[in-house]
Design a protein around this motif. Structure first.
Motif, PDB file in Angstrom:
ATOM      1  N   ARG A  46       0.823  -1.210   0.000  1.00 50.17           N
ATOM      2  CA  ARG A  46       0.000   0.000   0.000  1.00 50.17           C
ATOM      3  C   ARG A  46       0.856   1.258   0.000  1.00 50.17           C
ATOM      4  N   GLY A  50       0.671   4.131  -2.806  1.00 48.16           N
ATOM      5  CA  GLY A  50       0.268   5.483  -2.409  1.00 48.16           C
ATOM      6  C   GLY A  50      -1.026   5.483  -1.629  1.00 48.16           C
ATOM      7  N   LEU A  51      -1.438   4.295  -1.164  1.00 54.02           N
ATOM      8  CA  LEU A  51      -2.630   4.217  -0.308  1.00 54.02           C
ATOM      9  C   LEU A  51      -2.254   4.471   1.148  1.00 54.02           C
ATOM     10  N   PHE A  53       1.088   6.409   3.458  1.00 54.19           N
ATOM     11  CA  PHE A  53       2.280   7.217   3.292  1.00 54.19           C
ATOM     12  C   PHE A  53       3.259   6.927   4.412  1.00 54.19           C
ATOM     13  N   GLY A  68       5.826  11.591  -2.255  1.00 52.95           N
ATOM     14  CA  GLY A  68       4.740  12.512  -1.947  1.00 52.95           C
ATOM     15  C   GLY A  68       3.607  12.468  -2.960  1.00 52.95           C
ATOM     16  N   LEU A  69       3.734  11.597  -3.972  1.00 53.35           N
ATOM     17  CA  LEU A  69       2.691  11.550  -5.009  1.00 53.35           C
ATOM     18  C   LEU A  69       1.435  10.896  -4.461  1.00 53.35           C
ATOM     19  N   ALA A  70       0.301  11.510  -4.759  1.00 54.65           N
ATOM     20  CA  ALA A  70      -0.973  10.902  -4.379  1.00 54.65           C
ATOM     21  C   ALA A  70      -1.193   9.658  -5.231  1.00 54.65           C
ATOM     22  N   VAL A  71      -2.034   8.766  -4.746  1.00 55.59           N
ATOM     23  CA  VAL A  71      -2.263   7.498  -5.441  1.00 55.59           C
ATOM     24  C   VAL A  71      -2.725   7.726  -6.880  1.00 55.59           C
ATOM     25  N   GLN A  72      -3.530   8.777  -7.092  1.00 56.48           N
ATOM     26  CA  GLN A  72      -4.050   9.042  -8.437  1.00 56.48           C
ATOM     27  C   GLN A  72      -2.936   9.395  -9.417  1.00 56.48           C
ATOM     28  N   GLU A  73      -1.848   9.962  -8.873  1.00 53.41           N
ATOM     29  CA  GLU A  73      -0.773  10.440  -9.748  1.00 53.41           C
ATOM     30  C   GLU A  73       0.292   9.378  -9.988  1.00 53.41           C
ATOM     31  N   GLN A  75      -0.012   6.300 -11.172  1.00 51.98           N
ATOM     32  CA  GLN A  75      -0.253   5.439 -12.325  1.00 51.98           C
ATOM     33  C   GLN A  75       0.134   3.998 -12.024  1.00 51.98           C
ATOM     34  N   ILE A  76      -0.522   3.462 -11.013  1.00 53.80           N
ATOM     35  CA  ILE A  76      -0.294   2.070 -10.652  1.00 53.80           C
ATOM     36  C   ILE A  76      -1.571   1.290 -10.900  1.00 53.80           C
ATOM     37  N   PHE A  78      -3.830  -1.706  -9.093  1.00 54.59           N
ATOM     38  CA  PHE A  78      -3.921  -2.396  -7.803  1.00 54.59           C
ATOM     39  C   PHE A  78      -5.066  -3.388  -7.859  1.00 54.59           C
ATOM     40  N   PHE A  80      -7.260  -5.692  -5.477  1.00 54.49           N
ATOM     41  CA  PHE A  80      -7.523  -5.862  -4.051  1.00 54.49           C
ATOM     42  C   PHE A  80      -7.851  -7.307  -3.734  1.00 54.49           C
ATOM     43  N   GLN A  81      -7.635  -7.653  -2.484  1.00 53.73           N
ATOM     44  CA  GLN A  81      -7.836  -9.032  -2.058  1.00 53.73           C
ATOM     45  C   GLN A  81      -9.248  -9.512  -2.375  1.00 53.73           C
TER      46      GLN A  81
END
Lengths: 344, 291, 275
Positions: A46, A50-51, A53, A68-73, A75-76, A78, A80-81
């Motif tokens: 996580r 970026g989920l 920090f 410091g990049l937000a999750v939206q920025e 470009q991953i 993911f 989820f379980q």
């Protein structure tokens, strides 16, 4: 995209904290994060996403500091379980979601891209279904297609097969490996299942208590475990406390011959795999023990033997034809084993 | 990715699944302001108006014989209506929760019916039955039986309005409990009412208590239906809420709000009890308590 | 009656008493309404509905109830969200206070709101300074209707807010959606059926509300006179027919709304698979 994690710490009230963790993931690699629950493996995943920090430390995507990049920025992608599919959307809309919110192309272009992905995950006929109309394995593949739709720089999977039956799990594992070989995404997945990690991943990172114990190929971690934890976590082992006389380890004052692996030479714990122990006649052996239990397994016999006076137990695998009875006295010969100093 | 920020951002968002702290603060502030404006202020006004001329004046308002009569009438109505609805609620939930029969969902809908009837209409139907031009009006007049504009009418209207409360609390709770405990008791030789009092009742006691409390609060406070059937005879057919209206319309604000403060206290006690029961007996109550 | 025999005793007694009591307290009185309505006929009802004063009252009742239910839906969603998602001191108490309009007698709410929003009241005074009158105008009715409907919208949405899977929101974020996009495209559609249900409940309640409205309304015919108030007036004039007609129109609409609620719920269950 290669990823570097440098000195990352993350404190939590509960378990799953990270304590100054370093890890390098090379581009195109398929790497598993393996560890017991609470070891911090999901937290690490996580943090990469970026989920979460980190309190300290850096995460690099290539040469870029992504800390410091937000999750939206970031470009991953993911997975989820429990897949976290959007229940009110069709399979098509689920996969198209990332493209739409990022305004990637016109409706026709998005439809074409979704079509490709549906084909990739072999769900072309299911585009108009809702997630609840799919089986667990199909939902898994929708989640994967949805994550791949936005061309992620890295694909992150949290216990990707955890919620599936054993049979489907094996099929999907093979399929995911093929998919990775075809698409070449840098992929990190979390698992607590060592068999899954070893079978699927190029390299396995073993976590314990918020730190990385060892990173390596299946051969590395199985045959050359760096720490006592790795030795005991991966595969079956028995451990006996030993002294050291300069050449040979000794158990309760009786030195024994063995092939010593690893660098440590000194008193500590002697770890041995079940198949590396031989049972001999008690008269000739340096170490003797009493047979506590004998169980029939699918492939042979599994016995527990307690050497000496303490409650130490050694597990041994024997041929089903071996004549060992509970309560009898036997000799033990350790073909090879690994010595680790006791921590702390 | 045009907005890519290289190097460290001063305060990264704590998690992706929540709003920024500023947004959270604003939303909380708006929500709390709305609740303060619409829920808290009215309650404060009740007490501030009631005590506007001091505690002595506040207490003196209850010495008025008409005020006493209103309180006594209300308690009498509650003492009749609530036990009757309680027995019904227990019987209905026993039948519905423990047995499978045809027309069950119709029955549940019918039990809920008084919820969807306007209080004024609830009063109206009794006027149509017992009013001087109503169905039984002439007959009742000939035999000199007073239902409308008298105690029986008020009790009937109150029973109608508070009809579903106990049943509605109990049905989901009993359904959740299932029948296994009762069947076990049967195999041990227990019979009928003994099973109910020793097995079923302890399991649903808290839901029952809350249902009765809610039923009582609503019975005490019912205005619309009772207003239609009571006839507003001061000191005779005035319940507490009706007396509040009379005093208010006479500009006797201290007395009106003093009477209102008693009803408000009852409401606050009901809500407090609900909160406490929920905390102690878990979400079972919260889940089943549909408003 | 029973679909299968049961070992548990008491069905006959419990079921019989339930039917008897239901019939006596609910069905018999309601049948009086039906009987009276049958005497009216459709013509009679339509004639009553088209009386200017009745029509105006119905329009005021339904129009303001609609507006109040919309405001309740918006703030109900917001309050449910804040109560579930954010932590702040006194949250438990405030959560309990949401049910206040449900537990507080309507007459008490009525005089409290009327006092609060009168030109001399704490809040009415503030608005009066800007020449806005609240109490004794339709605006006052709106305030009272917002008050009575609020618990319905909060309590229907609240369990859904608590149940929503955080992973779904995170999934949306990992796919590049901004927080606003996640809320609008993922969260809101999940809540939509519950918001509609809450809206319908608040609307139905507001339409039939009487006690909390009459004190603040001013009850001016054609301006701030609500339909239930007109029923009471007709009854005081012994115009049973007229009262029944209005009641019937209101009941029909209430049942239509109940039906709509059930349809919404069935539809959302079908679509979301039991959520």
């Amino acid at each position: 995209m290669d990823i570097r994690i440098v000195g990352v710490s993350k404190a939590f009230g509960r378990t799953g904290a990270l304590r100054g963790l370093d890890l390098e993931i090379s581009a195109g690699e398929l790497i598993a994060l393996l560890g017991p629950s609470g070891s911090g493996k999901t937290t690490l995943l996580r943090v990469i996403a970026g989920l979460e920090f980190p309190d300290t430390g850096q995460v690099y995507f290539g040469n870029e500091d992504a800390t410091g990049l937000a999750v939206q920025e970031r470009q991953i992608g993911f997975v989820f379980q429990h897949y976290a599919l959007f229940k009110h959307m069709t399979v098509f809309d689920n996969i198209a979601y990332g493209l739409r919110v990022r305004r990637r192309g016109t409706a026709t272009e998005i439809a074409a891209r979704v079509g490709e992905l549906l084909e990739l995950v072999q769900l072309t006929d299911f585009a108009a279904r809702h997630p609840r109309q799919l089986s667990g394995g199909q939902r898994q593949r929708v989640a994967l297609a949805r994550a791949l739709a936005v061309d992620p720089r890295v694909l992150l999977l949290d216990e990707p097969f955890g919620a599936l039956d054993a049979k489907i799990r094996r099929d999907l594992r093979r399929w995911l490996r093929e998919l990775h070989d075809r698409t070449g995404h840098t992929t990190v997945f979390v698992t607590h299942d060592q068999e899954e990690a070893i079978e699927l991943a190029d390299r396995v990172a073993i976590l314990n208590g918020g730190r990385i114990e060892q990173v390596g190929t299946a051969d590395d971690i199985y045959d050359r475990p760096a720490t006592a934890f790795v030795m005991s976590f991966v595969g079956d082992t028995s451990a006996i406390p030993v002294g050291f006389d300069g050449h040979r380890p000794s158990f309760e004052g009786r030195a024994f011959d063995t092939c010593l692996l690893g660098p440590h030479r000194g008193p500590g714990l002697f770890y041995v795999r079940p198949r590396d122990v031989e049972v001999t006649a008690p008269e000739a052996a340096a170490i003797t023990g009493k047979v506590r239990t004998v169980h029939r397994t699918a492939t042979g016999l599994r016995t527990q033997i307690s050497p000496g006076t303490t409650d130490t137990l050694i597990e041994i695998e024997l041929d089903s034809s071996a004549k060992v009875k509970a309560g009898s006295q036997v000799g033990l010969r350790f073909l090879r084993g690994r010595l680790f100093g006791v921590r702390g | 990715m045009s907005k890519r920020l290289v190097s460290k951002r001063p305060v990264p968002p704590p998690t992706a699944a929540t709003e920024r702290p500023v947004t959270r603060l604003c939303l909380t502030a708006v929500a709390l302001a709305f609740l303060a404006l619409f829920l808290v202020l009215p309650v404060i006004v009740v007490f501030s108006e009631a005590l506007a001329k001091g505690v002595t004046v506040y207490l003196e308002t209850f010495d008025d014989p008409d005020a006493r009569a209103a309180i006594e009438l209300t308690l009498l109505v509650v003492a009749i209506a609530v036990p009757l609805n309680l027995v019904f609620g227990v019987a209905a939930s026993w039948a519905i929760a423990k047995f499978e029969f045809r027309g069950k969902s119709l029955l549940i809908t019918l039990i809920d019916l008084p919820f969807s009837v306007s209080p004024v209409v609830s009063g109206l139907i009794y006027v149509l039955l017992f009013g001087s031009q109503g169905l039984f009006g002439p007959w009742l007049e000939a035999h000199d039986i007073k239902i409308l504009f008298a105690l029986p009418g008020i009790v009937l209207a109150t029973m109608f309005v508070t009809f579903p409360f106990v049943a509605r609390e109990l049905i989901p709770l009993m359904q959740e409990q299932g029948s296994l405990d009762e069947e076990a008791a049967l195999t041990l030789g227990a019979r009928g009412f003994r099973i109910f009092f020793t097995i079923t009742l302890p399991n649903v006691a808290w839901g029952l208590l809350y249902g009765v409390l809610l039923c009582t609060a609503r019975a005490m406070g019912e205005f619309g239906a009772v207003s239609v059937v009571s006839g507003h005879i001061r000191g005779v057919t005035d319940t507490m809420p009706l007396h509040v209206e009379i005093l208010y319309n006479e500009y006797n604000f201290v007395a009106a709000f003093a009477m209102a403060s008693l009803l408000t206290l009852m409401a606050v006690v009901t809500l407090a009890a609900k909160t406490v029961l929920e905390m102690h007996y878990g979400d079972a109550l919260a889940r089943t308590t549909r408003i | 009656m029973l679909k299968e025999p049961s070992a548990i005793p008491g069905f006959g007694l419990a079921f019989g008493y339930t039917l008897f009591y239901l019939g006596l307290i609910v069905l018999l009185p309601l049948s009086a309404l039906v009987l009276e309505a049958a005497g009216l006929g459709l013509d009679g009802i339509l004639r009553i509905a088209s009386e200017p004063r009745v029509y105006a009252a119905l329009r005021i009742s339904f129009g303001l109830a609609f507006a109040a239910a919309i405001i309740d839906s918006v703030f109900g969603l917001l309050i449910a969200w804040v109560l579930v998602r954010y932590s702040f001191p006194g949250r438990k108490v405030i959560d309990a206070a949401v049910d206040l309009p449900f537990a507080l007698p309507t007459a008490v709410a009525g005089i409290a709101l009327a006092t609060l929003y009168a030109p001399t009241g704490w809040l009415g005074g503030l608005f009066a300074a800007y020449g806005i009158k609240i109490a004794f105008t339709p605006l006052g009715i709106l305030i009272a209707l917002i008050f009575v409907g609020l618990p319905f919208t909060v309590r229907t949405v609240q369990p859904l807010v608590a149940e929503v899977d955080r992973e779904v929101e995170e999934a949306s974020a990992t796919l590049g959606a901004s927080r606003r996009q996640t809320l609008l495209r993922v969260i809101l559609p999940i809540f939509a059926p519950a918001i509609l249900t809450g809206f319908a409940l608040a609307f139905a309640r507001a339409v039939s509300e009487y006690g909390s409205v009459i004190f603040i309304a001013g009850n001016l015919p054609f301006v701030s006179e609500i339909a239930p108030q007109l029923i009471v007036i007709k009854l005081e004039e012994f115009d049973y027919r007229g009262a029944t007609g209005i009641a019937l129109i209101m009941l029909t609409l209430s049942f239509a709304i109940l039906l709509a609620i059930n349809l919404i719920q069935a539809w959302s269950r079908r679509r979301l698979g039991g959520v």
